[in-house]
Design an enzyme around this catalytic site. Sequence first.
Site, PDB file in Angstrom:
ATOM      1  N   GLN A 181      12.499  17.474   3.010  1.00 44.18           N
ATOM      2  CA  GLN A 181      12.237  16.128   2.362  1.00 44.18           C
ATOM      3  C   GLN A 181      13.043  14.742   2.874  1.00 44.18           C
ATOM      4  OE1 GLN A 181       9.363  15.369   0.166  1.00 44.18           O
ATOM      5  NE2 GLN A 181      10.195  13.165   0.228  1.00 44.18           N
ATOM      6  N   ASP A 204       4.904  18.762   9.211  1.00 50.68           N
ATOM      7  CA  ASP A 204       4.876  17.322   8.987  1.00 50.68           C
ATOM      8  C   ASP A 204       5.213  16.409  10.395  1.00 50.68           C
ATOM      9  OD1 ASP A 204       4.781  15.042   7.528  1.00 50.68           O
ATOM     10  OD2 ASP A 204       6.762  15.079   6.726  1.00 50.68           O
ATOM     11  N   LYS A 247       4.404  18.119  -4.267  1.00 50.24           N
ATOM     12  CA  LYS A 247       3.821  19.068  -3.046  1.00 50.24           C
ATOM     13  C   LYS A 247       3.801  20.547  -3.719  1.00 50.24           C
ATOM     14  CE  LYS A 247       5.581  15.767   0.268  1.00 50.24           C
ATOM     15  NZ  LYS A 247       6.519  15.176   0.900  1.00 50.24           N
TER      16      LYS A 247
END
Lengths: 281, 281
Positions: free
Chosen positions: A99, A122, A55
């Site tokens: 994450q 996200d 990423k």
Amino acid sequence: MKAEKLILDGNRVAANMKEKLAGQINRLSEKGIVPCLATILVGDDPSSATYVRMKGNACKRLGIHSVRVDLPSNTTTYELIAAINKLNDDPNIHGILLQHPVPHPIDERAAFEAIRIDKDVDGVTTQGFAQNAFGFADYPSCTPAAIIGILEYYNIPIEGKHAVVIGRSPILGKPVSAMLLNKNATVTTCHSKTANLDNIVRLGDIVVAAVGKPKFVQGDWIKPGAIVVDAGYNKGNFGDVDYDACLKNAYAITPVPAGVGPVTIATLLKHTVEAAEKFGY
Amino acid sequence: MKAEKLILDGNRVAANMKEKLAGQINRLSEKGIVPCLATILVGDDPSSATYVRMKGNACKRLGIHSVRVDLPSNTTTYELIAAINKLNDDPNIHGILLQHPVPHPIDERAAFEAIRIDKDVDGVTTQGFAQNAFGFADYPSCTPAAIIGILEYYNIPIEGKHAVVIGRSPILGKPVSAMLLNKNATVTTCHSKTANLDNIVRLGDIVVAAVGKPKFVQGDWIKPGAIVVDAGYNKGNFGDVDYDACLKNAYAITPVPAGVGPVTIATLLKHTVEAAEKFGY
């Protein structure tokens, strides 16, 4: 005569997205704004470390800043939330990605909830999830959004189709079911307790595999002519779908790698740029 | 020989719930706490007025306070939110119910969002919806919770069953689909764009009708032995299910009236009492 097959090329979709993003990033830079994504990695799980690195690299290649926050595996929930709050308060950070998964003793849900909704690129907060389920989220979870993005890029009709989603996680199975429903598919969500899974999958005009088990979806589960989207990524470069077997029945299929994965990352970049645009006004 | 049928008696389920609530209300009263539900009615829609009155009366019968806020149909979103905030800040109010639908010019979503999560006893906020979808809501929407409550009262197994939900509204179809999924059903959500709806409904071991159209679900759509839950209520005392025709194939069915309706109200009372209990500690 062999029926023609359509391989849904994630690299192509991602490249198309990034081309558009480059223009947006240029326009932001004229205003002195550089989009910036903060990624948080807790602990030393090698796959998670790889994802975070990918990423970060993807940001770099496109001229997006990225800030990496690495925390030891014995980080407490309180400490993680404090780190998130620091990023929440930093006006130079436009998106925050924690994450998943975090080490077990941490309350991951509490940590996700700490992310400011306008930096939740996200879609991991409850608010982001529900806004997506109700059809007005700024930032739906990246993998579900990537799946919809691939289908739309290839002009695959969703409305009125029967979509079967295998998996019900909060960041994949549930939100992708919600998004397909909002696109007017009839949606069946399956999981480990589903009886006669093969028969249910056989109903699907669109099948989304989000199970986390290599080659789980068998070729004869796929209705001839169906669209197969493989959102899995398992050790040894395997998806959740038995690709060669499923390709026989499918009309279209995403490969692994180079299917959903690159579009997920491109979606994360897109959301970060959009967050920067909103911040900039 | 005629197969035996099970009529899922909502009045019986509601009575059972209220019996338990009476004990809880007594214990609260020993601490000087009377649970209190605020209902907000905007405009003069006669059905909405009836629903609000029914809810108020149900509170009264059980010894729950209710405060009724009536606002004119030309109320602005801003004024409605101000009224909600007043209730949010009032320590004597434990639950807030904004009667849906509000008149068109009002931003209903913004109004719902204004309700404090710990007073959102009908699970209408995005946060409440998502907490329910993720399986940890204090107060899921009352009608979906009532449907699960009826199935559980009658010991109808949900896990591994195929549940077909017809409807996808934010306060009924979507949350009941989520709750059935969390109870380990395989869940198919249908709607106005669903193709071959009859065939899809025929897959259902459990069928939930939440369409808002009188007698919409036909008898021959029901798989023999299925469970039919009718969450509809239409003019003339009709549900969304053609009751007599569906009863022929169904093993169990909720009538209208005296099915889901009374349990929905009992659920609202239950959530209000629970909110008062949390407030009291």
